[in-house]
Design a protein around this motif. Structure first.
Motif, mmCIF file in Angstrom:
data_model
loop_
_atom_site.group_PDB
_atom_site.id
_atom_site.type_symbol
_atom_site.label_atom_id
_atom_site.label_comp_id
_atom_site.label_asym_id
_atom_site.label_seq_id
_atom_site.Cartn_x
_atom_site.Cartn_y
_atom_site.Cartn_z
ATOM 1 N N MET A 1 30.035 7.209 40.935
ATOM 2 C CA MET A 1 30.490 7.929 42.133
ATOM 3 C C MET A 1 31.083 9.278 41.727
ATOM 4 N N ILE A 2 30.688 10.326 42.434
ATOM 5 C CA ILE A 2 31.197 11.672 42.177
ATOM 6 C C ILE A 2 32.391 11.913 43.093
ATOM 7 N N THR A 3 33.564 12.161 42.515
ATOM 8 C CA THR A 3 34.751 12.420 43.322
ATOM 9 C C THR A 3 34.885 13.917 43.598
ATOM 10 N N VAL A 4 35.205 14.242 44.846
ATOM 11 C CA VAL A 4 35.177 15.638 45.302
ATOM 12 C C VAL A 4 36.451 15.991 46.046
ATOM 13 N N MET A 5 36.873 17.243 45.895
ATOM 14 C CA MET A 5 37.961 17.794 46.698
ATOM 15 C C MET A 5 37.473 19.056 47.394
ATOM 16 N N ILE A 6 37.855 19.221 48.656
ATOM 17 C CA ILE A 6 37.553 20.424 49.438
ATOM 18 C C ILE A 6 38.810 21.280 49.512
ATOM 19 N N VAL A 7 38.669 22.575 49.234
ATOM 20 C CA VAL A 7 39.805 23.491 49.315
ATOM 21 C C VAL A 7 39.431 24.656 50.214
ATOM 22 N N ASP A 8 40.045 24.718 51.397
ATOM 23 C CA ASP A 8 39.781 25.800 52.353
ATOM 24 C C ASP A 8 40.953 25.872 53.314
ATOM 25 N N ASP A 9 41.372 27.082 53.665
ATOM 26 C CA ASP A 9 42.523 27.224 54.548
ATOM 27 C C ASP A 9 42.182 26.965 56.012
ATOM 28 N N GLU A 10 40.889 26.870 56.337
ATOM 29 C CA GLU A 10 40.476 26.629 57.719
ATOM 30 C C GLU A 10 40.160 25.155 57.923
ATOM 31 N N ALA A 11 40.903 24.522 58.826
ATOM 32 C CA ALA A 11 40.732 23.090 59.074
ATOM 33 C C ALA A 11 39.326 22.768 59.581
ATOM 34 N N LEU A 12 38.752 23.650 60.388
ATOM 35 C CA LEU A 12 37.413 23.400 60.919
ATOM 36 C C LEU A 12 36.369 23.399 59.802
ATOM 37 N N VAL A 13 36.546 24.270 58.828
ATOM 38 C CA VAL A 13 35.614 24.301 57.699
ATOM 39 C C VAL A 13 35.719 23.011 56.897
ATOM 40 N N ARG A 14 36.942 22.564 56.642
ATOM 41 C CA ARG A 14 37.129 21.314 55.896
ATOM 42 C C ARG A 14 36.492 20.139 56.645
ATOM 43 N N THR A 15 36.660 20.128 57.969
ATOM 44 C CA THR A 15 36.070 19.054 58.772
ATOM 45 C C THR A 15 34.547 19.079 58.683
ATOM 46 N N THR B 1 47.021 15.301 39.424
ATOM 47 C CA THR B 1 47.444 13.921 39.668
ATOM 48 C C THR B 1 46.284 12.989 40.007
ATOM 49 N N ARG B 2 45.093 13.525 40.164
ATOM 50 C CA ARG B 2 43.948 12.688 40.530
ATOM 51 C C ARG B 2 42.753 13.012 39.648
ATOM 52 N N SER B 3 41.839 12.059 39.565
ATOM 53 C CA SER B 3 40.603 12.257 38.805
ATOM 54 C C SER B 3 39.544 12.827 39.743
ATOM 55 N N ILE B 4 39.341 14.132 39.663
ATOM 56 C CA ILE B 4 38.411 14.825 40.559
ATOM 57 C C ILE B 4 37.301 15.455 39.724
ATOM 58 N N ASP B 5 36.059 15.144 40.069
ATOM 59 C CA ASP B 5 34.914 15.652 39.317
ATOM 60 C C ASP B 5 34.505 17.053 39.754
#
Length: 218
Positions: free
Chosen positions: A1-15, A45-49
């Motif tokens: 499994m590939i773990t992912v984080m999204i970083v964006d200041d716009e909530a709509l973009v993250r959604t 603090t997390r394992s993010i790929d």
């Protein structure tokens, strides 16, 4: 499994990005951040790929966060997201070790494929945006070419052949067919080249080889 984080200041973009990633069976979205500072703290603090990072954000922007992330002992692969295909900040992102770039209007398939690609240690070189960036970034004057060739001297002839192919945006499979070697051997040559040249990823190798012209020439 590939773990992912999204970083964006716009909530709509993250959604929107979350909705694209959720159906992918091999991708797990485990974190979201609204600015670069929060993103760096979460990675510690997390394992993010893989991190999908917006370039332009208030506070700690994507470039500053990228520079902190690539300095970690085990940095994630970072794909920079931009609304501009030749964003003025991308040169700094290339130097900092971004694994690739995507426009925010990229298709769902392009986004998912990009995540899968960088998660394997590869980089996003095929999209036209990155090819143009490589051409725009490289310094073609004689001094720049000479300096780049000197930096490539530690590479073996075969590693230089692979570096030259990488600079043309070829995939490992394409390089293997062209140079008559397995994909595993291509990956090994790329990994050794990165270690010898103290580079972070394939994009930086492509830039250096592109700047050198033909790395196979003496």
């Amino acid at each position: 499994m590939i773990t992912v984080m999204i970083v964006d200041d716009e909530a709509l973009v993250r959604t929107g990005l979350r909705l694209i990633l959720e159906p992918a069976g091999d991708i797990e979205l485990i974190a979201e951040a609204s600015d670069g500072r929060q993103a760096v703290d979460l990675v510690r603090t997390r394992s993010i790929d893989v991190v999908l990072m917006d370039i332009r954000m208030p506070g700690t922007n994507g470039i500053a966060a990228l520079e902190e992330l690539t300095a970690l002992a085990r940095p994630p692969q970072v794909i920079m997201l931009t609304t501009f295909d030749l964003d003025s900040h991308i040169r700094r992102a290339l130097r900092a070790g971004a694994a690739g770039f995507l426009l925010k209007d990229a298709s769902p398939d392009e986004l998912i494929n990009a995540i899968r690609t960088v998660a394997t240690g590869d980089a996003i070189l095929a999209p036209s945006v990155t090819r143009r960036l490589i051409a725009d970034f490289a310094d073609h004057d004689d001094a720049g070419e000479s300096s780049a060739r000197k930096r490539l001297e530690p590479l073996s002839p075969r590693e230089r052949d692979v570096a030259s192919a990488v600079s043309r945006g070829l995939s490992n499979a394409e390089i293997g067919r062209q140079l008559r070697m397995t994909e595993t051997t291509v990956k090994a040559h790329v990994s050794r080249s990165l270690a010898k040249l103290n580079l972070s990823n394939r994009v930086q190798l492509a830039l250096l080889a592109h700047q050198a012209g033909d790395p196979g020439k003496s």
